[in-house]
Design a protein around this motif. Sequence first.
Motif, PDB file in Angstrom:
ATOM      1  N   ARG A   1      47.902  82.438  29.028  1.00 41.29           N
ATOM      2  CA  ARG A   1      47.938  80.975  29.107  1.00 41.29           C
ATOM      3  C   ARG A   1      46.695  80.439  29.820  1.00 41.29           C
ATOM      4  N   LYS A   2      46.292  81.121  30.916  1.00 40.05           N
ATOM      5  CA  LYS A   2      45.124  80.679  31.675  1.00 40.05           C
ATOM      6  C   LYS A   2      43.854  80.736  30.808  1.00 40.05           C
ATOM      7  N   VAL A   3      43.683  81.822  30.074  1.00 40.50           N
ATOM      8  CA  VAL A   3      42.518  81.966  29.197  1.00 40.50           C
ATOM      9  C   VAL A   3      42.553  80.913  28.090  1.00 40.50           C
ATOM     10  N   ARG A   4      43.714  80.727  27.497  1.00 36.31           N
ATOM     11  CA  ARG A   4      43.856  79.748  26.414  1.00 36.31           C
ATOM     12  C   ARG A   4      43.498  78.353  26.893  1.00 36.31           C
ATOM     13  N   LYS A   5      44.014  77.975  28.052  1.00 37.67           N
ATOM     14  CA  LYS A   5      43.739  76.638  28.587  1.00 37.67           C
ATOM     15  C   LYS A   5      42.275  76.488  28.981  1.00 37.67           C
ATOM     16  N   LYS A   6      41.696  77.536  29.552  1.00 37.82           N
ATOM     17  CA  LYS A   6      40.281  77.501  29.944  1.00 37.82           C
ATOM     18  C   LYS A   6      39.402  77.245  28.714  1.00 37.82           C
TER      19      LYS A   6
ATOM     20  N   ASN B   1      43.462  92.305  34.489  1.00 35.84           N
ATOM     21  CA  ASN B   1      43.541  91.162  35.384  1.00 35.84           C
ATOM     22  C   ASN B   1      44.954  90.920  35.928  1.00 35.84           C
TER      23      ASN B   1
ATOM     24  N   GLU C   1      54.005  83.348  26.675  1.00 35.68           N
ATOM     25  CA  GLU C   1      53.242  82.864  27.817  1.00 35.68           C
ATOM     26  C   GLU C   1      54.095  82.752  29.078  1.00 35.68           C
ATOM     27  N   TYR C   2      55.366  82.492  28.936  1.00 35.13           N
ATOM     28  CA  TYR C   2      56.237  82.381  30.099  1.00 35.13           C
ATOM     29  C   TYR C   2      56.945  83.692  30.427  1.00 35.13           C
TER      30      TYR C   2
ATOM     31  N   LYS D   1      40.369  75.586  26.190  1.00 35.44           N
ATOM     32  CA  LYS D   1      40.849  74.327  25.611  1.00 35.44           C
ATOM     33  C   LYS D   1      41.442  74.521  24.202  1.00 35.44           C
TER      34      LYS D   1
ATOM     35  N   ARG E   1      51.031  84.649  31.842  1.00 39.14           N
ATOM     36  CA  ARG E   1      50.241  83.721  32.665  1.00 39.14           C
ATOM     37  C   ARG E   1      48.748  83.900  32.405  1.00 39.14           C
ATOM     38  N   THR E   2      48.323  85.144  32.303  1.00 42.47           N
ATOM     39  CA  THR E   2      46.908  85.425  32.056  1.00 42.47           C
ATOM     40  C   THR E   2      46.480  84.883  30.704  1.00 42.47           C
TER      41      THR E   2
END
Length: 76
Positions: free
Chosen positions: A19-24, A75, A47-48, A26, A16-17
């Motif tokens: 994935r969050k960084v990757r999406k942030k 984190n 990621e899952y 972009k 999750r962490t």
Amino acid sequence: AYKTDDKIKFDVALGRTIRKVRKKQKVTQLKLSKLIGIDEKQLSRYEYGDCGLTAYRLNQICKALGISASEVINNI
């Protein structure tokens, strides 16, 4: 070896962490997977939390995203 509940929770939180960084940033799964030389589906599994990351793979992902592995782990 079977996964313990703690390991499953850790793998999910780690994914999750990431994935969050990757999406942030972009960055798509496709782009990140190509940067580190793995299949996009494998990155999705990480990621899952469907499979655990080795220290080597975590380091590759973090380098590609420009963050440290300790930032990710701290984190969780």
